[in-house]
Design an enzyme around this catalytic site. Structure first.
Site, short mmCIF file in Angstrom:
data_model
loop_
_atom_site.label_atom_id
_atom_site.label_comp_id
_atom_site.label_asym_id
_atom_site.label_seq_id
_atom_site.Cartn_x
_atom_site.Cartn_y
_atom_site.Cartn_z
N LYS A 189 10.09 1.55 -9.56
CA LYS A 189 8.98 1.66 -10.53
C LYS A 189 9.18 2.77 -11.54
O LYS A 189 8.69 2.70 -12.67
CB LYS A 189 7.66 1.84 -9.78
CG LYS A 189 7.20 0.58 -9.08
CD LYS A 189 5.74 0.65 -8.71
CE LYS A 189 5.24 -0.69 -8.21
NZ LYS A 189 5.76 -1.05 -6.88
N GLU A 225 -3.23 1.54 -13.63
CA GLU A 225 -3.90 0.95 -12.48
C GLU A 225 -2.92 1.06 -11.31
O GLU A 225 -1.72 1.09 -11.51
CB GLU A 225 -4.23 -0.51 -12.74
CG GLU A 225 -3.10 -1.51 -12.43
CD GLU A 225 -1.87 -1.37 -13.32
OE1 GLU A 225 -2.00 -0.82 -14.44
OE2 GLU A 225 -0.78 -1.81 -12.89
N SER A 255 14.39 -2.81 -3.29
CA SER A 255 13.49 -2.23 -4.31
C SER A 255 12.95 -0.86 -3.95
O SER A 255 12.65 -0.06 -4.83
CB SER A 255 12.34 -3.19 -4.59
OG SER A 255 11.66 -3.51 -3.38
C1 LIG Z 1 5.59 -2.27 -6.27
C2 LIG Z 1 6.74 -2.65 -5.46
C3 LIG Z 1 7.23 -3.97 -5.44
C4 LIG Z 1 6.56 -5.11 -6.15
O1 LIG Z 1 6.44 -4.97 -7.53
P1 LIG Z 1 7.36 -5.82 -8.53
O2 LIG Z 1 6.75 -5.57 -9.86
O3 LIG Z 1 7.27 -7.24 -8.10
O4 LIG Z 1 8.74 -5.30 -8.41
C5 LIG Z 1 8.37 -4.25 -4.70
N1 LIG Z 1 8.99 -3.28 -3.99
C6 LIG Z 1 8.56 -2.01 -3.97
C7 LIG Z 1 9.30 -1.00 -3.18
C8 LIG Z 1 7.41 -1.64 -4.70
O5 LIG Z 1 6.99 -0.38 -4.68
#
Ligand SMILES: *Cc1c(COP(=O)(O)O)cnc(C)c1O
Length: 393
Positions: A89, A111, A377
């Site tokens: 993010k 948000e 992610s």
């Molecule tokens: C917020 C988040 C997501 C989901 O958000 P996307 O916009 O779909 O990427 C996925 N993995 C992690 C670790 C997150 O913090």
């Protein structure tokens, strides 16, 4: 045919900017300027320098040997979990804070649901010395105390959203209301590839650094830029958009999107937006969303707070509709098991969102010489309590 955005702000039939009249000047100011600003050499220089020295990019592309042996295929993990603040993010919030500065904004609103985007936003506001206000549902504030504390330590003001179900979509409504009331000095940092055009495209372009790095890293390790498969989890879709971005129109590369099936697609408690969703408008964008027959948005459910959004970004709605990407829904139980497997096999504790993506290997058989790049992610620190409760650790 291109799977990227067109000049009108649409991916196929999805996208656009369905916004109230009063929001028009803010969105239009951004639309007219974002590409020009992003193309400025001074912007690129500052963005890349911060990604390198502050975020810690490039994130490694790691060959997961033991995981690969278990599933008899070649698995690479793109380590977004190693970024500052623990997920992808921050790539977006760094880009947007630099955008806000160049637009002359001195107040940031955001948000947040689980608090991850709120923390990433509070982080870059502290970095730049800019006022930060984060809207968060009252229920989420109670559920996500550590992230609320982080935001406060970073100097942000957290305002509870008290309406509706008091979760993410209500926090988003409050943020939009704030933006309408403060059109001149405020920039709204949206946390995923959702919202009115140009947000989905702008956020995708900031996250595109992920696939840009995959290309050069894979070339170095495998002698080709192209994996056979890309895998990413989809909440709103930003880490997935970053993973796919430079491969969207390269159909030699297969794309797999993983959604959260919660207790099961047909259980009434899930967040499998593409499969269950119908065309509709949410937060200014025409996309697929989970709704009742008369168009009321359905409350999503997933054990993973980052995946329980009732909509999906318009890029992904189009990837689903056109069949460019294969969508797979993973239950809570499957995700938790895959997450624990990664801990034991590779010594990496993944975010529960990423654990959903990892469960792909139990669902789909890959060939021994397939190269599968999976976007990890985020890291699992934030989910420790969930893991403790689930596995009774
Ligand atoms: C917020 C988040 C997501 C989901 O958000 P996307 O916009 O779909 O990427 C996925 N993995 C992690 C670790 C997150 O913090």
């Amino acid at each position: 045919m291109s799977y990227n955005i067109n000049e009108k702000g649409y991916y196929g039939e999805f996208g656009g900017a369905y916004i109230p009249e009063m929001l028009y000047p803010n969105v239009e100011e951004l639309r007219q300027n974002y590409l020009k600003i992003m193309a400025e050499p001074s912007f690129q220089e500052e963005f890349n320098a911060l990604l390198k020295d502050y975020v810690g990019r490039p994130s490694p592309l790691y060959f997961a040997k033991r995981l690969s042996e278990k599933y008899n295929t070649k698995i690479y993990l793109k380590r977004e979990d190693l970024n500052h603040t623990g997920a992808h993010k921050i790539n977006n919030t760094i880009g947007q804070i630099l955008m806000a500065k160049r637009l002359g904004k001195n107040r940031i609103i955001a948000e947040t649901g689980a608090g991850q985007h709120g923390v990433a936003t509070a982080t870059v506001c502290a970095l730049m010395g800019i006022e930060c206000i984060v809207y968060m549902g009252e229920i989420d504030i109670a559920r996500q105390a550590p992230n609320v504390a982080r935001m406060k330590m970073l100097g942000a003001t957290v305002i509870p959203a008290l309406s509706g179900s008091r979760t993410l979509k209500d926090a988003t409504n409050e943020a939009i209301r704030d933006w309408i009331n403060n059109p001149v000095d405020t920039h709204y940092i949206i946390g995923s590839v959702v919202g009115p055009h140009p947000y989905p495209d702008m956020v995708a372009k900031f996250q595109a650094v992920v696939s840009e790095e995959i290309k050069s890293q894979l070339l170095e390790k495998e002698g080709t830029e192209n994996p056979d498969y890309l895998v990413a989890c989809v909440g709103g879709g930003s880490n997935a958009a970053g993973t796919y971005y430079h491969y969207l129109d390269n159909e030699d590369v297969n794309i797999i999107a993983i959604e959260a099936a919660g207790h099961g697609i047909d259980s009434g408690e899930s967040a499998a937006t593409s499969v269950l969703g119908k065309e509709g408008i949410i937060h200014g964008s025409k996309t697929l969303l989970m709704q009742t027959k008369d168009g009321q948005i359905t409350e999503p459910y997933s054990i993973s707070a980052g995946l329980d959004y009732p909509g999906v970004g318009p890029m992904h709605a189009n990837l689903y509709k056109t069949g460019r990407a294969e969508f797979i829904a993973i239950t809570d139980n499957e995700a938790m098991k895959a997450g624990l497997d990664l801990c034991k096999l590779e010594g990496i504790i993944p975010a529960i969102e990423s654990s959903h993506a990892l469960a792909v290997f139990e669902h789909k058989k890959f060939k021994p010489d397939d190269i599968v790049v999976l976007n990890l992610s985020g890291r699992g620190d934030k989910d420790l309590q969930n893991y403790i409760d689930y596995f009774k650790l």
